[in-house]
Motif scaffolding. Structure first.
Motif, PDB file in Angstrom:
ATOM      1  N   LEU A  88       0.819  -1.212   0.000  1.00 24.89           N
ATOM      2  CA  LEU A  88       0.000   0.000   0.000  1.00 24.89           C
ATOM      3  C   LEU A  88       0.853   1.261   0.000  1.00 24.89           C
ATOM      4  O   LEU A  88       0.584   2.212  -0.726  1.00 24.89           O
ATOM      5  CB  LEU A  88      -0.934  -0.001   1.222  1.00 24.89           C
ATOM      6  N   VAL A  89       1.907   1.227   0.826  1.00 28.04           N
ATOM      7  CA  VAL A  89       2.780   2.395   0.914  1.00 28.04           C
ATOM      8  C   VAL A  89       3.459   2.650  -0.428  1.00 28.04           C
ATOM      9  O   VAL A  89       3.498   3.783  -0.914  1.00 28.04           O
ATOM     10  CB  VAL A  89       3.844   2.208   2.022  1.00 28.04           C
ATOM     11  N   ARG A  90       3.959   1.592  -1.036  1.00 24.79           N
ATOM     12  CA  ARG A  90       4.636   1.755  -2.326  1.00 24.79           C
ATOM     13  C   ARG A  90       3.686   2.299  -3.383  1.00 24.79           C
ATOM     14  O   ARG A  90       4.033   3.189  -4.155  1.00 24.79           O
ATOM     15  CB  ARG A  90       5.223   0.426  -2.794  1.00 24.79           C
ATOM     16  N   ALA A  91       2.479   1.737  -3.390  1.00 26.60           N
ATOM     17  CA  ALA A  91       1.489   2.189  -4.373  1.00 26.60           C
ATOM     18  C   ALA A  91       1.213   3.681  -4.182  1.00 26.60           C
ATOM     19  O   ALA A  91       1.171   4.453  -5.144  1.00 26.60           O
ATOM     20  CB  ALA A  91       0.197   1.393  -4.230  1.00 26.60           C
ATOM     21  N   HIS A 126       2.375   9.562  -5.810  1.00 24.32           N
ATOM     22  CA  HIS A 126       2.479  10.925  -5.296  1.00 24.32           C
ATOM     23  C   HIS A 126       3.860  11.558  -5.328  1.00 24.32           C
ATOM     24  O   HIS A 126       3.980  12.770  -5.273  1.00 24.32           O
ATOM     25  CB  HIS A 126       1.964  10.974  -3.852  1.00 24.32           C
ATOM     26  N   THR A 127       4.892  10.716  -5.355  1.00 23.22           N
ATOM     27  CA  THR A 127       6.212  11.273  -5.163  1.00 23.22           C
ATOM     28  C   THR A 127       6.574  12.284  -6.242  1.00 23.22           C
ATOM     29  O   THR A 127       7.315  13.233  -5.994  1.00 23.22           O
ATOM     30  CB  THR A 127       7.264  10.154  -5.076  1.00 23.22           C
ATOM     31  N   SER A 128       6.014  12.091  -7.421  1.00 21.17           N
ATOM     32  CA  SER A 128       6.354  13.010  -8.500  1.00 21.17           C
ATOM     33  C   SER A 128       5.882  14.440  -8.240  1.00 21.17           C
ATOM     34  O   SER A 128       6.652  15.388  -8.365  1.00 21.17           O
ATOM     35  CB  SER A 128       5.757  12.497  -9.807  1.00 21.17           C
ATOM     36  N   ASP A 129       4.618  14.582  -7.824  1.00 20.38           N
ATOM     37  CA  ASP A 129       4.050  15.933  -7.719  1.00 20.38           C
ATOM     38  C   ASP A 129       4.747  16.828  -6.698  1.00 20.38           C
ATOM     39  O   ASP A 129       4.825  18.032  -6.872  1.00 20.38           O
ATOM     40  CB  ASP A 129       2.540  15.966  -7.435  1.00 20.38           C
ATOM     41  N   ASP A 130       5.239  16.245  -5.626  1.00 19.71           N
ATOM     42  CA  ASP A 130       5.503  17.072  -4.457  1.00 19.71           C
ATOM     43  C   ASP A 130       6.666  16.492  -3.658  1.00 19.71           C
ATOM     44  O   ASP A 130       6.656  15.320  -3.298  1.00 19.71           O
ATOM     45  CB  ASP A 130       4.203  17.079  -3.626  1.00 19.71           C
ATOM     46  N   PRO A 131       7.688  17.296  -3.388  1.00 24.12           N
ATOM     47  CA  PRO A 131       8.855  16.778  -2.668  1.00 24.12           C
ATOM     48  C   PRO A 131       8.518  16.309  -1.258  1.00 24.12           C
ATOM     49  O   PRO A 131       9.178  15.419  -0.728  1.00 24.12           O
ATOM     50  CB  PRO A 131       9.801  17.974  -2.625  1.00 24.12           C
ATOM     51  N   PHE A 132       7.491  16.873  -0.657  1.00 27.49           N
ATOM     52  CA  PHE A 132       7.170  16.493   0.711  1.00 27.49           C
ATOM     53  C   PHE A 132       6.420  15.165   0.764  1.00 27.49           C
ATOM     54  O   PHE A 132       6.452  14.472   1.774  1.00 27.49           O
ATOM     55  CB  PHE A 132       6.386  17.597   1.414  1.00 27.49           C
ATOM     56  N   ALA A 133       5.803  14.814  -0.346  1.00 26.87           N
ATOM     57  CA  ALA A 133       5.162  13.502  -0.419  1.00 26.87           C
ATOM     58  C   ALA A 133       6.222  12.417  -0.287  1.00 26.87           C
ATOM     59  O   ALA A 133       5.980  11.368   0.312  1.00 26.87           O
ATOM     60  CB  ALA A 133       4.406  13.353  -1.733  1.00 26.87           C
TER      61      ALA A 133
END
Lengths: 194, 194
Positions: free
Chosen positions: B151-154, B159-166
């Motif tokens: 779940l975490v990986r999914a 999300h990781t692309s949009d936002d550095p804090f994600a």
DNA sequence: CCGCTCATGTAACTGGTTACATGATTTA
DNA sequence: TAAATCATGTAACCAGTTACATGAGCGG
């Protein structure tokens, strides 16, 4: 977002027996550990926990134990010392199996989750702060963890003696702290904090 | 268990302005990130989260955004594509400062806590199981963490692309998993599991 | 045209919160 | 003897849950 259809206006024929809440099961566990014990003892145990998950308020606990007694999971009996009333609870056999069912396995869906960390929730929106505010945020978060550490240690000192599993809980607390500190460190080092 | 006295029957003169809930603030953050966005988007974002903290139910979100709008923290405006109604929300300046206040520092008491881990809650009462049940418990807990990892990986991939804090949130998730696995390992090794 | 997803809600309930209240016992 | 703590509750409230409900748009 499930959508289980049901005939409108009707309640299911099978006994609904509303699932026990997380707090109810946790209290079942606390009673089991302290048998026999009063609602007040439960409250104290909850209050001294380093977790903010539950408030240990009288308004939560007294109705809760009454509920559990009505359902036959706890049995209470009045005991008085002098003029002081005290109602002590123990688990019934059904209460014990309810506790075991909750502990699992299998785990119910609520247990299949990442830990909930209020700092993580907040960190998700750090982009809404200025870089210098972010630095202050990380600093304050570290101090918060120091504070939490004191609470965990205090709890551990009080409980580790009675019960070998309490030590595991303390261990969890300490490892938790270490991991969150490392996490804060990583991101103070990374560019996200800039 | 605080007991702040108050004159009976009277409400405090100072504007009560009930504190915003954790969910309300979190939603404020989600709206801020997706501005302008609809209640439905919020629900979807909450639903895809690996955390079971909130259910993302319509009954929670629609009244909540309405509340926030009434309080002047969100402003919504109707937009229709064809015959399809859609109400999109953005943060007002007051909404933004409410969000910043929640993020902290300073942190409110709810944030000064160990993480909440349902497995830890259950582990506390492992003494109520037989040794072989405990072994099964640890095994099942490991599998649970594998499931959570997926779940975490999914979530991270999305999300990781949009936002550095994600990325920081994903990192938290991964470190969380690692720490809980290590914890399970320690206690499978220790005598408590026997 | 069927079924799925989009999109918005409402109604009933309930568990937990805050705040009140009371009286007994202990301790400074 | 005053204050703190023990011990038990209740009342009002409300946020969030489950379940119901409706209708538009889209893909097969």
């Amino acid at each position: 977002m499930p959508r289980t259809p049901r005939t409108p206006g009707s309640t299911p024929a099978t006994t609904p027996r509303t699932r026990l809440s997380e707090l109810e099961c946790f209290v079942l566990g606390l009673v089991w550990q302290g048998q026999p014990c009063a609602a007040y003892d439960i409250r104290r145990r909850l209050a001294e926990s380093p977790s903010t998950q539950w408030s240990a308020s009288a308004g939560a606990i007294y109705p809760l134990v009454a509920r559990l007694e009505r359902r036959g999971l706890l049995k209470g009996r009045a005991r008085r010392t002098g003029k002081r009333a005290r109602r002590e609870y123990s688990l019934t056999p059904r209460g014990l199996s309810a506790l075991r069912a909750w502990i699992g396995p299998p785990f119910d869906d609520a247990a299949i989750t990442v830990t909930h960390d209020p700092l993580r929730s907040r960190a998700r929106f750090l982009a809404a702060l200025t870089p210098s505010q972010r630095k202050a945020w990380v600093r304050a978060a570290r101090e918060t963890l120091d504070e939490v550490e004191r609470l965990v240690r205090a709890w551990g000192e009080r409980h580790t003696s009675d019960d070998p599993f309490a030590a595991l809980v303390t261990l969890h607390g300490e490892m938790d702290l270490a991991f969150r500190r490392a996490w804060l460190g990583k991101f103070a080092a990374g560019r996200a904090s800039k």
